[in-house]
Write an enzyme that holds these catalytic residues in place. Structure first.
Site, short mmCIF file in Angstrom:
data_model
loop_
_atom_site.label_atom_id
_atom_site.label_comp_id
_atom_site.label_asym_id
_atom_site.label_seq_id
_atom_site.Cartn_x
_atom_site.Cartn_y
_atom_site.Cartn_z
CG ASP A 1 -7.39 -1.88 -3.49
OD1 ASP A 1 -7.78 -0.81 -3.01
OD2 ASP A 1 -6.22 -2.30 -3.37
CG HIS B 1 -6.13 -1.60 0.24
ND1 HIS B 1 -5.28 -1.31 -0.81
CD2 HIS B 1 -5.54 -1.06 1.34
CE1 HIS B 1 -4.26 -0.62 -0.38
NE2 HIS B 1 -4.38 -0.45 0.93
CB SER C 1 -0.96 -0.05 1.20
OG SER C 1 -1.93 0.96 1.12
#
Length: 293
Positions: A232, A262, A144
């Site tokens: 996501d 996610h 991320s």
């Protein structure tokens, strides 16, 4: 919407939209949730804390590589830490046979760009100078927001003695405009909504989008594996960046996990089979993607 893995479906009902009024409280809540979802920590041969470099080192049960793997945690640059990826780092160490380092960094908004990036690059430099690993065989894996930092670190090291061997970008945050089709399709669902992703960018890079590594030149970056969740906000920007790398001549592969959301790679406690399959897939790519001619 793509069908979501049953174990992860309850996450979609969480609140990923409300403004964050108390960052300290949000950090505590995020840490508690992350540790609850992480699963059982596998045994490794040794764990060494290196506070001066913001590193935690994991010696795998069977080291089969002379290089290292550096894991950069996510959390929107605002929360997260090495404790929250402890299970994943241990699992990756054993799966890859590499000395694995989990890299911490200062958090925004107290420490916006470039402080987190400087911490990650300093950690990689310390690792190559102090552990005896092959400096030409370091793989960065970022999750991320950590994917953004891993990519930016790779770009900084490009053409230097610390040039990264390969990088794995796991559902990376790359585009502060959040204008892709998936950003609209999944705009209001947890665990990462478009408003929350935009807020993260505003905390990390309040001076503007110059901190986004995707705005830089991708030429000469190392072989890259882009790992994406099917459901996501960030899915399409990951695909688009892989296309940019490919157009620049960078060896790149993309793996999409259709039923994943996610952050799923840190959720072995919720979806153990999915996480195990993803870790094994990543470890397999690292072995082939870093194979010497």
């Amino acid at each position: 919407m793509t069908r979501v893995d049953a174990a992860l479906r309850p996450l979609l009902d969480g609140d990923g939209v409300s403004p964050i009024a108390d960052i300290a409280a949000a950090r505590v809540q995020r840490r508690r949730a992350s540790l609850d979802r992480a699963g059982v920590a596998p045994a490794v041969r040794e764990v060494v804390e290196v506070p001066e470099a913001r590193l935690r080192l994991y010696e795998p049960m069977d080291r089969t590589a002379t290089g290292a793997l550096v894991v950069v945690h996510g959390g929107g640059w605002v929360w997260g830490g090495i404790d929250e990826v402890d299970v994943l780092a241990r699992t990756l160490a054993n799966a890859t046979g590499r000395l694995t380092a989990s890299a911490g960094y200062r958090l925004a908004p107290e420490h916006p760009y470039p402080a987190p990036l400087e911490d990650v690059t300093a950690a990689v430099a310390w690792l190559t100078e102090n552990t005896g690993v092959d400096p030409g065989d370091v793989v960065l894996l970022g999750l991320s927001a950590g994917g953004t930092l891993a990519l930016a670190a790779s770009a900084r090291f490009r053409g230097t003695p610390l040039a990264v061997r390969a990088q794995v970008l796991v559902y990376p945050m790359l585009d502060p405009s959040l204008s892709s089709a998936s950003a609209g399709r999944y705009a209001t669902i947890a665990p990462l909504s478009r408003p929350r992703a935009a807020w993260f960018w505003s905390q990390y890079a309040p001076a503007g989008p110059h901190a986004a590594p995707m705005l830089g030149d991708p030429e000469g970056l190392p072989p890259t594996y882009v790992v994406l969740a099917g459901v996501d906000v960030l899915h399409d920007e990951g695909v688009a960046y892989a296309d940019r790398l490919r157009s620049a001549g960078v060896p790149v592969a993309v793996k999409v996990w259709p039923g994943a959301v996610h952050g799923f790679l840190n959720m072995a406690g919720l979806a153990p089979e999915l996480c195990a399959a993803a870790v094994n897939d990543i470890a397999g790519w690292i072995r082939t993607g870093t194979a010497k001619p």
